[in-house]
Design an enzyme around this catalytic site. Sequence first.
Site, short mmCIF file in Angstrom:
data_model
loop_
_atom_site.label_atom_id
_atom_site.label_comp_id
_atom_site.label_asym_id
_atom_site.label_seq_id
_atom_site.Cartn_x
_atom_site.Cartn_y
_atom_site.Cartn_z
CG HIS A 125 -21.82 -34.07 -0.37
ND1 HIS A 125 -20.65 -33.36 -0.34
CD2 HIS A 125 -21.58 -35.17 0.42
CE1 HIS A 125 -19.75 -33.98 0.42
NE2 HIS A 125 -20.30 -35.09 0.89
CG HIS A 175 -18.72 -25.06 1.16
ND1 HIS A 175 -18.40 -25.44 2.43
CD2 HIS A 175 -18.44 -26.10 0.35
CE1 HIS A 175 -17.92 -26.68 2.40
NE2 HIS A 175 -17.94 -27.11 1.16
CG ASP A 187 -18.63 -29.64 -6.66
OD1 ASP A 187 -17.71 -30.42 -6.93
OD2 ASP A 187 -19.36 -29.76 -5.67
N1 CMC Z 1 -27.88 -19.99 -4.91
C1 CMC Z 1 -28.78 -19.13 -4.38
N2 CMC Z 1 -28.95 -18.97 -3.05
C2 CMC Z 1 -28.21 -19.72 -2.23
C3 CMC Z 1 -27.27 -20.64 -2.71
C4 CMC Z 1 -27.12 -20.77 -4.10
N3 CMC Z 1 -26.24 -21.65 -4.62
N4 CMC Z 1 -26.68 -21.27 -1.67
C5 CMC Z 1 -27.22 -20.75 -0.56
N5 CMC Z 1 -28.14 -19.81 -0.89
C6 CMC Z 1 -28.92 -18.97 0.04
C7 CMC Z 1 -30.05 -19.76 0.68
O1 CMC Z 1 -31.24 -19.64 -0.05
C8 CMC Z 1 -30.13 -19.13 2.05
O2 CMC Z 1 -30.86 -17.92 1.92
P1 CMC Z 1 -31.79 -17.40 3.15
O3 CMC Z 1 -30.84 -17.15 4.30
O4 CMC Z 1 -32.39 -16.14 2.62
O5 CMC Z 1 -32.77 -18.47 3.42
C9 CMC Z 1 -28.69 -18.76 2.38
O6 CMC Z 1 -28.04 -18.60 1.09
C10 CMC Z 1 -27.96 -19.81 3.19
O7 CMC Z 1 -28.10 -21.05 2.53
P2 CMC Z 1 -28.31 -22.44 3.27
O8 CMC Z 1 -29.02 -23.38 2.37
O9 CMC Z 1 -28.90 -22.20 4.63
O10 CMC Z 1 -26.82 -22.87 3.45
P3 CMC Z 1 -26.32 -24.33 3.72
O11 CMC Z 1 -25.05 -24.19 4.46
O12 CMC Z 1 -27.39 -25.16 4.37
O13 CMC Z 1 -26.10 -24.92 2.25
C11 CMC Z 1 -25.10 -25.55 0.21
C12 CMC Z 1 -24.87 -25.02 1.63
C13 CMC Z 1 -23.74 -25.92 -0.42
C14 CMC Z 1 -25.94 -26.83 0.26
C15 CMC Z 1 -25.81 -24.45 -0.63
O14 CMC Z 1 -25.01 -23.30 -0.71
C16 CMC Z 1 -26.16 -24.93 -2.04
O15 CMC Z 1 -27.22 -25.57 -2.22
N6 CMC Z 1 -25.30 -24.65 -3.05
C17 CMC Z 1 -25.51 -25.16 -4.39
C18 CMC Z 1 -25.06 -26.60 -4.47
C19 CMC Z 1 -23.56 -26.74 -4.47
O16 CMC Z 1 -22.85 -26.04 -5.21
N7 CMC Z 1 -23.04 -27.69 -3.67
C20 CMC Z 1 -21.63 -28.01 -3.63
C21 CMC Z 1 -21.00 -27.76 -2.30
S1 CMC Z 1 -19.22 -27.86 -2.42
C22 CMC Z 1 -18.89 -29.51 -2.66
C23 CMC Z 1 -18.97 -30.31 -1.42
O17 CMC Z 1 -18.21 -30.03 -0.47
O18 CMC Z 1 -19.76 -31.28 -1.41
#
Ligand code: CMC
Length: 425
Positions: A265, A306, A364
């Site tokens: 987050h 995201h 971010d």
């Molecule tokens: N790098 C590599 N792979 C990724 C990434 C990433 N940054 N983000 C998602 N994926 C992949 C993930 O491995 C999954 O692959 P698969 O379908 O093969 O298992 C797929 O994309 C979907 O990801 P998810 O984890 O199911 O998606 P989510 O909606 O649960 O997570 C997230 C969203 C923001 C937590 C995630 O994209 C992430 O960890 N990003 C990096 C951290 C980040 O930049 N966070 C800031 C968010 S914006 C600020 C805020 O609003 O707080």
Amino acid sequence: MADKKAQLIIEGKDPIELPIYEGTLGPDVIDVTSLTAQGYFTYDPGFVSTAATESKITFIDGGKGQLLHRGYPIEDLAEKSDYLETCYLLLYGELPTSEEKEEFVAMIMRHTMVHEQIHQFFHGFRRDSHPMAVMVGVVGALAAFYHDSLDITNQRHREITAHRLISKMPTLAAMVYKYSIGQPFVYPRNDLNYAENFLYMMFSTPCEEYTPNPVLAKAMDRVFLLHADHEQNASTSTVRLAGSSGANPFACISSGIAALWGPAHGGANEAVLNMLEEIGDESRIEEFIERAKDKNDPFRLMGFGHRVYKNYDPRAKVMKEHCDQVLAELGLGNDPLLKIAMKLEKIALEDEYFIEKKLYPNVDFYSGIILKAIGIPVEMFTVIFALGRTPGWIAHWKEMIGGSYRIGRPRQLYTGHTARTYPDK
Ligand code: CMC
């Protein structure tokens, strides 16, 4: 309210009718509240398909990359408005008239000082504490200093607390920084604007004159504005859930700060900079991209992806513009970390894995670069996010407390032991 109905067919049972509600924007919502009485819960880990509340504050269309506050696009607010006006909009639902804005700004800037005893409170923390640990503690502790306005059933009390939080967050955030580097706390200057005053409290000392740079102050204001609210994200939902028990607003905002701290987050802006430093050289970008794509490696590209946006984060676009202005103003166009960031962004945007999964840079990715250029240390980045997000948290808390609400109480799919007998020993 419900024109349409859904039918849930469960084998061997009569169909269950569920009302469908239509919002002004966004998907229709199926009301499942009657299911408990029928002997069922819904199962939705991570609340991917659950509308936990009705709200009129912020709307996001993740597919289009659209973010509206009270109907106004974030791009317009970032161009034509400023942070305190956006705070007013979030809290009261409409843009202020020029008199209302003047009055609001004057009132916020008149309450920037914190209770003097809070200075002593800070001295209980280790100087090498993480700033977010101190923020969680200090903001929660405000309830012990401002208990004259804690009656959440009193609309005037709610108002006073909202204003106090917006006024005092920059002061507390700057105090966290000053404490960590062993410099004296700097009292606020109410003749400066909100962002200038924050830079003044962060970077001035009693020994020298300090004049905030207007380009940096404007960028700071936009960093706050772009973080001001973001619908029912993890920290806002935490604030609502804590608030639903009737907890005082300082405790609720403190719980929001705790939820924001995580790297998935608000902690991501800090993680982006750490990642860029770890990459260290443009020649290593490919290696990190490969690691991000490797299922067996927990590494993720920080600042990408995201839960809601499956398109460019609209906040990231605006942030990028300010990033360019700040770097030009400071003559940092050749900053090696920035070069790594730009190349990383280009490569990721062209990579099949990121395209297929719709992983775009989020807010971010750029905010960290701006903050670093301004001179804010990496550990303070999430504190800045918390400061900016405060009006959003308060607006959601106020909306909930001012309307009808019940204590939040999710249920579960239990997969543990069934009842068993305690063994004789
Ligand atoms: N790098 C590599 N792979 C990724 C990434 C990433 N940054 N983000 C998602 N994926 C992949 C993930 O491995 C999954 O692959 P698969 O379908 O093969 O298992 C797929 O994309 C979907 O990801 P998810 O984890 O199911 O998606 P989510 O909606 O649960 O997570 C997230 C969203 C923001 C937590 C995630 O994209 C992430 O960890 N990003 C990096 C951290 C980040 O930049 N966070 C800031 C968010 S914006 C600020 C805020 O609003 O707080």
